[in-house]
Design a protein around this motif. Structure first.
Motif, mmCIF file in Angstrom:
data_model
loop_
_atom_site.group_PDB
_atom_site.id
_atom_site.type_symbol
_atom_site.label_atom_id
_atom_site.label_comp_id
_atom_site.label_asym_id
_atom_site.label_seq_id
_atom_site.Cartn_x
_atom_site.Cartn_y
_atom_site.Cartn_z
ATOM 1 N N TRP A 170 -45.948 90.172 61.704
ATOM 2 C CA TRP A 170 -45.569 90.745 60.409
ATOM 3 C C TRP A 170 -45.546 89.662 59.334
ATOM 4 C CZ3 TRP A 170 -43.607 95.148 57.858
ATOM 5 C CH2 TRP A 170 -43.686 96.344 58.580
ATOM 6 N N ALA A 171 -44.881 88.565 59.632
ATOM 7 C CA ALA A 171 -44.712 87.508 58.645
ATOM 8 C C ALA A 171 -46.050 86.883 58.255
ATOM 9 C CB ALA A 171 -43.768 86.445 59.184
ATOM 10 N N ARG A 172 -46.892 86.627 59.221
ATOM 11 C CA ARG A 172 -48.185 85.994 58.926
ATOM 12 C C ARG A 172 -49.075 86.902 58.100
ATOM 13 N NH1 ARG A 172 -48.081 84.027 65.107
ATOM 14 N NH2 ARG A 172 -47.091 81.986 64.794
ATOM 15 N N ARG A 173 -49.081 88.185 58.440
ATOM 16 C CA ARG A 173 -49.893 89.127 57.657
ATOM 17 C C ARG A 173 -49.360 89.254 56.234
ATOM 18 N NH1 ARG A 173 -52.328 94.223 61.002
ATOM 19 N NH2 ARG A 173 -52.742 93.196 62.992
ATOM 20 N N ALA A 174 -48.050 89.369 56.107
ATOM 21 C CA ALA A 174 -47.462 89.510 54.774
ATOM 22 C C ALA A 174 -47.696 88.270 53.931
ATOM 23 C CB ALA A 174 -45.970 89.804 54.897
ATOM 24 N N ASP A 175 -47.596 87.098 54.548
ATOM 25 C CA ASP A 175 -47.789 85.842 53.840
ATOM 26 C C ASP A 175 -49.225 85.710 53.339
ATOM 27 O OD1 ASP A 175 -46.584 83.386 52.982
ATOM 28 O OD2 ASP A 175 -47.692 82.325 54.545
ATOM 29 N N ALA A 176 -50.156 86.295 54.070
ATOM 30 C CA ALA A 176 -51.564 86.233 53.681
ATOM 31 C C ALA A 176 -51.954 87.353 52.722
ATOM 32 C CB ALA A 176 -52.451 86.306 54.928
ATOM 33 N N GLY A 177 -51.050 88.277 52.493
ATOM 34 C CA GLY A 177 -51.356 89.447 51.689
ATOM 35 C C GLY A 177 -50.783 89.382 50.283
ATOM 36 N N PRO A 178 -50.655 90.549 49.642
ATOM 37 C CA PRO A 178 -50.225 90.596 48.242
ATOM 38 C C PRO A 178 -48.715 90.676 48.053
ATOM 39 C CG PRO A 178 -50.862 92.789 48.947
ATOM 40 C CD PRO A 178 -51.072 91.880 50.133
ATOM 41 N N PHE A 179 -47.953 90.444 49.101
ATOM 42 C CA PHE A 179 -46.513 90.690 49.052
ATOM 43 C C PHE A 179 -45.728 89.449 48.606
ATOM 44 C CE2 PHE A 179 -48.346 93.537 52.254
ATOM 45 C CZ PHE A 179 -48.035 94.748 51.650
ATOM 46 N N SER A 180 -44.608 89.712 47.947
ATOM 47 C CA SER A 180 -43.800 88.638 47.370
ATOM 48 C C SER A 180 -42.654 88.206 48.266
ATOM 49 C CB SER A 180 -43.223 89.096 46.026
ATOM 50 O OG SER A 180 -42.552 90.352 46.182
ATOM 51 N N THR A 181 -42.127 89.118 49.095
ATOM 52 C CA THR A 181 -40.886 88.879 49.818
ATOM 53 C C THR A 181 -40.917 89.567 51.171
ATOM 54 O OG1 THR A 181 -39.620 88.766 47.753
ATOM 55 C CG2 THR A 181 -38.365 89.240 49.747
ATOM 56 N N LEU A 182 -40.250 88.949 52.143
ATOM 57 C CA LEU A 182 -39.942 89.599 53.415
ATOM 58 C C LEU A 182 -38.428 89.689 53.532
ATOM 59 C CD1 LEU A 182 -42.311 88.026 56.108
ATOM 60 C CD2 LEU A 182 -42.166 90.432 55.484
ATOM 61 N N GLY A 183 -37.915 90.911 53.661
ATOM 62 C CA GLY A 183 -36.482 91.117 53.762
ATOM 63 C C GLY A 183 -36.076 91.518 55.167
ATOM 64 N N LEU A 184 -34.815 91.267 55.494
ATOM 65 C CA LEU A 184 -34.294 91.647 56.813
ATOM 66 C C LEU A 184 -32.845 92.086 56.676
ATOM 67 C CD1 LEU A 184 -35.017 91.871 59.810
ATOM 68 C CD2 LEU A 184 -34.215 89.528 60.107
ATOM 69 N N LEU A 185 -32.542 93.221 57.277
ATOM 70 C CA LEU A 185 -31.207 93.801 57.183
ATOM 71 C C LEU A 185 -30.216 93.087 58.093
ATOM 72 C CD1 LEU A 185 -31.011 95.530 60.023
ATOM 73 C CD2 LEU A 185 -32.309 97.219 58.738
ATOM 74 N N ASP A 186 -28.953 93.474 57.947
ATOM 75 C CA ASP A 186 -27.886 92.840 58.709
ATOM 76 C C ASP A 186 -26.880 93.878 59.162
ATOM 77 O OD1 ASP A 186 -26.246 90.859 59.844
ATOM 78 O OD2 ASP A 186 -25.109 90.602 57.984
ATOM 79 N N ARG A 187 -26.561 93.815 60.444
ATOM 80 C CA ARG A 187 -25.404 94.493 61.008
ATOM 81 C C ARG A 187 -24.954 93.677 62.204
ATOM 82 N NH1 ARG A 187 -24.649 100.491 62.483
ATOM 83 N NH2 ARG A 187 -22.620 99.523 62.872
ATOM 84 N N LEU A 188 -23.736 93.920 62.638
ATOM 85 C CA LEU A 188 -23.227 93.223 63.816
ATOM 86 C C LEU A 188 -23.335 94.117 65.049
ATOM 87 C CD1 LEU A 188 -21.947 90.692 64.962
ATOM 88 C CD2 LEU A 188 -19.705 91.572 64.304
ATOM 89 N N VAL A 189 -22.853 95.343 64.943
ATOM 90 C CA VAL A 189 -22.855 96.261 66.083
ATOM 91 C C VAL A 189 -24.107 97.135 66.007
ATOM 92 C CG1 VAL A 189 -21.518 97.974 67.369
ATOM 93 C CG2 VAL A 189 -20.344 96.248 66.028
ATOM 94 N N TYR A 190 -25.244 96.498 66.220
ATOM 95 C CA TYR A 190 -26.536 97.187 66.195
ATOM 96 C C TYR A 190 -27.554 96.250 66.808
ATOM 97 C CZ TYR A 190 -30.532 99.881 64.509
ATOM 98 O OH TYR A 190 -31.695 100.617 64.441
ATOM 99 N N ASP A 191 -28.611 96.805 67.375
ATOM 100 C CA ASP A 191 -29.598 96.015 68.107
ATOM 101 C C ASP A 191 -30.670 95.449 67.172
ATOM 102 O OD1 ASP A 191 -30.843 94.850 70.273
ATOM 103 O OD2 ASP A 191 -32.010 96.638 70.771
ATOM 104 N N ASN A 192 -30.229 94.738 66.135
ATOM 105 C CA ASN A 192 -31.159 94.062 65.229
ATOM 106 C C ASN A 192 -31.005 92.554 65.393
ATOM 107 O OD1 ASN A 192 -28.464 94.467 63.921
ATOM 108 N ND2 ASN A 192 -29.350 93.104 62.388
ATOM 109 N N PRO A 193 -32.037 91.778 65.091
ATOM 110 C CA PRO A 193 -31.894 90.322 65.195
ATOM 111 C C PRO A 193 -31.011 89.797 64.064
ATOM 112 C CG PRO A 193 -34.027 90.855 64.264
ATOM 113 C CD PRO A 193 -33.403 92.165 64.653
ATOM 114 N N GLU A 194 -30.256 88.752 64.342
ATOM 115 C CA GLU A 194 -29.419 88.147 63.305
ATOM 116 C C GLU A 194 -30.332 87.613 62.199
ATOM 117 O OE1 GLU A 194 -27.094 86.071 60.818
ATOM 118 O OE2 GLU A 194 -28.634 84.987 61.932
ATOM 119 N N PRO A 195 -30.084 87.971 60.943
ATOM 120 C CA PRO A 195 -31.072 87.684 59.904
ATOM 121 C C PRO A 195 -31.267 86.217 59.561
ATOM 122 C CG PRO A 195 -29.115 88.731 58.970
ATOM 123 C CD PRO A 195 -28.996 88.829 60.458
#
Length: 275
Positions: free
Chosen positions: A19-44
């Motif tokens: 995701w990051a490599r494609r976005a960095d090579a594309g027209p996008f300005s930012t990569l965002g990542l959400l945050d929660r503690l009690v959820y199966d997401n990576p720590e941002p």
């Protein structure tokens, strides 16, 4: 107006790096990542540090980091380190959240989260001077700060402590929030204008949209998750329309938060926004 992407809430190294490599090579300005503690997401902060090493151009942003559940000196050091490791490409999106379980597990009183964030902002500014907790951020005074906000007290933090607003609620509420922030900015005597970043949820194509709706429902729960799932943008014309709406509000950036994990979403959305 710039357009960024929100990363899917998956803890898979290969997927996030692609995701990051494609976005960095594309027209996008930012990569965002959400945050929660009690959820199966990576720590941002940990995850964005990894992605800082895999990218060269694109900015990295928390959307939004739940500062009140974190110890402030350690948070200051982590943020300063990420600002340095990214070469000053980090934006700290902050918020207070509202889920009981995140606060229960962290041992912080949910009812005092707003007051705690205000106190943290005072301490963070002092710590980022680098006199006691180092290293100092690469960006003088600390990285750019956006506040995710809806309520009046939260919107007021933008002019008091931040550089801009992250409006992640329903688009029909954007004008009210943006007007309130711009007015409080003027009343506070701040120079220039606050940065205005708006965010919507998106996933192009039926399989991706199906996954995205299920992920959003799992993240937000009842009843708000159903609203997020129902409002998911899954057609190119919907993305064109929301870009036009954001431009009419003079937003500086639109974040398309993608809840589907396939990195092909980066390519598909890039094709739509450059058409």
């Amino acid at each position: 107006m710039k357009i960024g992407l929100g990363l899917p809430p998956v803890a898979d190294r290969a997927t996030l790096l692609e995701w990051a490599r494609r976005a960095d090579a594309g027209p996008f300005s930012t990569l965002g990542l959400l945050d929660r503690l009690v959820y199966d997401n990576p720590e941002p902060l940990v995850t964005l540090a990894m992605l800082a090493g895999a990218t060269e151009r694109i900015r990295l942003q928390t959307e939004v980091l739940l500062a009140p559940i974190r110890e402030t000196p350690l948070l200051a050091k982590q943020v300063a380190t990420l600002d340095r490791l990214s070469g000053g490409r980090f934006t700290l999106g902050l918020g207070i959240g509202g889920r009981d379980d995140d606060y229960t597990v962290s041992g912080v009183d949910l009812k005092t989260r707003g007051q705690r964030l205000d106190a943290q902002m005072v301490e963070l500014r002092e710590l980022w001077k680098g006199d006691s907790v180092g290293p100092a951020p690469l960006t003088p005074g600390g990285p750019e700060i956006l506040f995710g906000a809806f309520a009046p007290a939260a919107l007021a933090r933008v002019a008091k402590w931040g550089h801009g607003l992250l409006a992640a609620g329903p688009p029909q509420g954007w004008p009210r929030s943006i007007d309130a922030v711009r007015e409080s900015w003027r009343q506070a005597g701040r120079d220039g204008e606050p940065r205005i970043v708006v965010q919507v949820n998106a996933a192009l194509g039926t399989p991706a949209a199906t996954e995205a709706r299920a992920n959003a429902l799992a993240y937000y729960g009842e009843p708000y998750g159903h609203h997020v799932a129902a409002s998911m943008l899954d057609q190119p014309e919907q993305i064109h329309a929301i870009v036009a709406d954001a431009e009419k509000l003079d937003a500086d950036e639109l974040i398309l938060y993608v809840w589907a994990s396939d990195p092909e979403q980066v390519t598909a959305i890039a094709s739509v926004i450059t058409a």
